[in-house]
Scaffold this active site. Structure first.
Site, PDB file in Angstrom:
ATOM      1  N   GLU A 425      44.479  13.795  43.577  1.00  0.00           N
ATOM      2  CA  GLU A 425      45.484  12.781  43.907  1.00  0.00           C
ATOM      3  C   GLU A 425      44.820  11.542  44.529  1.00  0.00           C
ATOM      4  O   GLU A 425      45.237  11.044  45.571  1.00  0.00           O
ATOM      5  CB  GLU A 425      46.546  13.378  44.829  1.00  0.00           C
ATOM      6  CG  GLU A 425      47.292  14.529  44.165  1.00  0.00           C
ATOM      7  CD  GLU A 425      48.402  15.128  45.026  1.00  0.00           C
ATOM      8  OE1 GLU A 425      48.547  14.703  46.188  1.00  0.00           O
ATOM      9  OE2 GLU A 425      49.117  16.018  44.530  1.00  0.00           O
ATOM     10  N   GLU A 511      47.928  21.124  39.323  1.00  0.00           N
ATOM     11  CA  GLU A 511      48.676  21.531  40.517  1.00  0.00           C
ATOM     12  C   GLU A 511      50.168  21.459  40.208  1.00  0.00           C
ATOM     13  O   GLU A 511      50.665  20.413  39.789  1.00  0.00           O
ATOM     14  CB  GLU A 511      48.330  20.619  41.691  1.00  0.00           C
ATOM     15  CG  GLU A 511      48.838  21.085  43.032  1.00  0.00           C
ATOM     16  CD  GLU A 511      48.261  20.239  44.161  1.00  0.00           C
ATOM     17  OE1 GLU A 511      49.023  19.929  45.099  1.00  0.00           O
ATOM     18  OE2 GLU A 511      47.062  19.884  44.101  1.00  0.00           O
TER      19      GLU A 511
END
Length: 826
Positions: A425, A511
């Site tokens: 991220e 994820e």
């Protein structure tokens, strides 16, 4: 079982696991010695403690690995905040006095730290060796020029005071192993061997090795590098020799190739490893150095249509993310703790691990090699864009190349590692110029290891306007999607559109949300104190996502968040995340069984919730089942309720569809579970599972009576001395019939006698702030866990659990002789 026979069996298991360092060979003058024992430690700064004459007699004595943060106490106002689990950090000092073993005076001596969190400084005899800010990467220093005869002193300062510096619990201190390595001045370099298998099939494999030689002698050296490959049985299957010549202070890399007939291939089903044994023979005929490098023979490929291929077969990655902490033991996690967790995840059907979001301990990857897990090995959570005030972004510019290269050189011989993740991220994924930062990292990764692809976990693949960050994603070998499930009804549209617009992209879910919850806690639809009923939103999104992943071969697999609850990333009054399918002490949550129902073939039913609902007599209680059978009949007190049938086929990990030639379309109403509304009355719920009308599995849930006794279960009845082995004792509060009492929070006290000690006690509760090192703890929904660690000497351990008003329980463990690495003397 005879204790000596048990010891031999367990010892063989530990050797296979990599518990015993496989760095040097029996004929090698190289020594790799444990530096874990006999340290002194103090909290707070200690000016002058780097000097050898400093008086540390008042410091605490301890062994490594060590994490002082987990010792607490918890504080809702802690500087770590909920990110760090409300636990303390600060500054700490470690010192170790040692003497070198007898040997040549010109030996090359180095010290290696597997991990120090964070901002470590190391001195030897008052000489500063270096500073390392990143707490997750191992590093080594050359001690040779600074050693003296007799007493030598290593000092380490750890500064974890700047907070917050992470989005999860980090721990503080020298929380991984420390090693002292002594070699001839002519030796194989640190992390200096790289083994690859460029050509693999059932008939033969070509193995290539690059070996970096270093000459720290005062004279030129020449000789022969003799390498042999040993099969898993220990039999030699190939050999070659390469001459070399090195000037004083020179290093050089040589390449060797081997052909292995009829190789045994590494895979999750058959995780076999070979060994490359390299011996340096100098011109006089003397052996200067010899090292062993375990590796696996396997072929990996990533195809835009077929997904991930292992040894030519399509394999769907059934993955979970794992943080590095071990719950009650904090960041200093014994290998046996990880082994228990990984074996439980294997029971669930997991075949892949993502190391979220940093390099793991070396022994964790040894376990993945041995147990057969595919690993996405991740390097960073931040690059130049910070997420927390004191995060890695402060060090990235100066340290990223060295940290990434060291990370990959350390881990690139592990057959379990099939993919590198450069970040999670990352803010650069949607920032102007962000792709330029990625391009530099990709270049480093491909330079250090051209055999594996790189990815990142991307949560901004689509911005609010639906525009993809194509410039960034185009640089990735595999495009990683974080939380594709959050797109809801748009997820299939966006993913399929990406596949249409970028047919060469390769896709994986890095994820995604798991079927999560807090073990043993259930909310009813009329219970306004609960955020939501236990059977609603937490189940739908993961089920819909799994359908999408299973139906599309080109989507390589998915990694759930998370496999195990972890410390931090929480809000008071919770000290830990409850996103795992295993709780903080490794007990399965209901979500564990959802994935087991989809990822395994042994007939199973998981029936829930518990059946203690006093006060709800006559009112409906939702009853759910996860199963992999065709149909389930439900009975209450032997009265038939109804039968539910499966509405969808299941896919195995290698792509078979239960006899279907092509992937079928899942019915949109299939939520991948069964449910009934049952008017509550105490008694027995029984689920009978059938395949083609034959009963194959039965499960019951019983109403528990008043708590009567404690019951102990242990995962291993024999552990080893000297290697700080661990046994896990599960404690249950049961009624007179042996049924676990789901409402019990009894305070349980423990006594440990003999050749071991109480390492930690936990119960999985996210709001229990008791010390993990205390000798007592309350049960959480009728259960808790005690970790028992072996002493250095063989013997027996007696563990007794007591609670007021309950029958006590005792379990006896054997501590068999172990074979630990040699230690450095004090």
């Amino acid at each position: 079982m005879d204790i000596r026979r048990a010891a031999a069996i367990v010892l063989l298991s530990c050797v296979a696991a990599g518990t015993l360092p496989a760095q040097s060979t029996p004929e090698s003058p190289r020594q790799r010695l444990s530096m874990d024992y006999g340290w002194t430690f103090t909290r707070g700064d200690a000016p002058g403690a780097d000097r050898p004459e400093y008086d540390d007699s008042g410091w605490r004595r301890l062994d490594l690995p060590h994490d002082w943060s987990i010792e607490g106490p918890y504080d809702s106002a802690a500087a770590t905040t909920g990110r760090g689990g409300y636990l303390p950090t600060g500054i700490g000092w470690y010192r170790r006095t040692f003497t070198l073993p007898p040997g040549p005076s010109d030996r090359h001596t180095s010290i290696e730290f597997d991990g120090v969190f964070e901002n470590s400084d190391v001195w030897i005899n008052g000489r500063h060796l270096g500073h390392r800010p990143y707490g997750y990467i191992g590093f080594a220093y050359d001690l040779t020029p600074h050693l003296v005869e007799g007493r030598n002193v290593v000092a380490v300062r750890v500064d974890n005071s700047n907070q917050p510096n992470s989005r999860w619990y980090t721990g503080s201190g020298i929380y991984r192993h420390v090693w002292l390595t002594l070699t001839d001045p002519l030796h194989v370099g640190h992390w200096g061997t790289f083994v690859t298998t460029p050509e693999v099939n059932s008939a033969a494999a070509r193995v290539s090795a690059r070996i970096r030689l270093e000459n720290d002698s005062y004279i030129s050296r020449r000789g022969t590098a003799r390498s042999v490959i040993l099969a898993p049985s220990g039999v030699e299957v190939a050999r070659t020799e390469t001459p070399f010549a090195l000037a004083t202070g020179e290093s050089s890399e040589l390449e060797q190739e081997f052909r292995i007939p009829a190789p045994q291939l590494w895979s999750p089903e058959s995780p076999v490893r070979y060994t490359l044994r390299t011996t340096l023979v100098d011109a006089s005929g003397e052996i200067a150095d010899a090292t062993d490098t375990p590796f696996g023979i396997r072929h990996i490929a990533f195809d835009s249509d077929r997904g991930f291929l292992l040894n030519g077969e399509r394999v769907k990655m059934l993955g979970v993310n794992l943080h590095h902490d071990g719950g009650p033991v904090g960041a200093a996690v014994p290998e046996a703790v990880w082994e228990r967790r990984l074996r439980k995840l294997r029971e669930m059907g997991v075949n892949a691990i993502r190391t979220a979001h940093n390099p793991p301990a070396p022994e964790f990857l040894d376990l993945c090699d041995r147990l057969g897990f595919l690993v996405m090995n991740e390097a960073f959570d931040e690059w130049t864009h910070g997420k927390v005030e004191y995060g890695y972004h402060r060090y990235f510019e100066e340290w990223h190349e060295r940290d990434l290269a060291d990370f990959m050189r350390r881990d690139r011989n592990h057959p379990s590692v099939v993919m590198w993740s450069l970040g999670n991220e990352i803010g650069e994924q949607h920032a102007p110029g962000g792709h330029e930062v990625l391009a530099k990292l990709v270049e480093i990764a491909h330079r250090e290891d051209p055999t594996r692809p790189v990815t990142t976990g991307n949560d901004h693949i689509y911005a609010d306007d639906g525009a993809a960050t194509v410039e960034f994603l185009d640089l990735l070998d595999v495009v990683g999607y974080n939380y594709v499930d959050r797109w809801h009804e748009r997820r299939e549209i966006f993913a399929l559109q990406d596949r249409h617009d970028h047919p060469d992209w390769k896709f994986i879910g890095t994820e995604s949300v798991v079927v999560w919850g807090t073990r043993g806690e259930y909310g009813m639809p009329d219970d306004t104190s609960r955020v939501r009923p236990f059977y609603t939103a937490t189940m739908v999104r993961p089920a819909q996502l799994w359908k999408f992943v299973a139906m599309n071969d080109w989507f390589m697999g998915d990694f759930m968040w998370t496999g195990v609850d972890y410390l931090g990333e929480s809000r008071w009054p919770r000290k830990n995340s409850t996103s795992g399918v295993l709780d903080l002490v490794g007990f399965p949550d209901d979500g564990f069984y959802f994935y087991q129902s989809q990822w395994t073939d042994e007939p199973m039913i998981h029936l829930f919730p518990h059946w203690n609902w006093e006060g709800r007599e006559g009112r409906f209680v939702p009853v759910l089942a996860y199963t992999n059978v065709d149909a389930v009949e439900l009975y209450l007190n032997d009265r038939f309720i109804s039968e539910k049938r499966v509405e969808f086929p299941r896919q195995g990990t290698t792509g078979s569809w239960n006899g279907y030639a092509t992937p079928p379309v899942f019915p949109t109403t299939a939520d991948l579970h069964m449910s009934w509304d049952v008017p509550y009355e105490p008694g027995v719920l029984r689920a009978v599972g059938k395949i083609q009308d034959s009963v194959v599995v039965t499960r019951e849930v019983r109403t528990a009576g008043p708590a009567s006794a404690l019951r102990l279960r242990v995962d291993r009845d024999t552990i080893l001395s000297e290697i700080r082995d661990v046994a896990h004792v599960e404690v249950e509060v049961v009624d007179a019939a042996g049924v676990v009492v789901p409402s019990s929070d009894h305070l349980v006290r423990f006594t440990v006698e003999g050749a071991g000690r109480l390492l930690a006690v936990g119960n999985g509760s996210p709001t229990d702030y008791s010390s993990y090192q205390a000798v007592e703890r309350r049960a959480f929904h009728g259960m808790l866990l005690v970790m028992i660690q072996s002493a250095d000497e063989p013997g027996m351990i007696r563990v007794t659990a007591e609670s007021e008003g309950l029958q006590s329980a005792t379990v006896v463990l054997a501590v068999a002789p172990g074979a630990a690495p040699s230690r450095v003397g004090e």
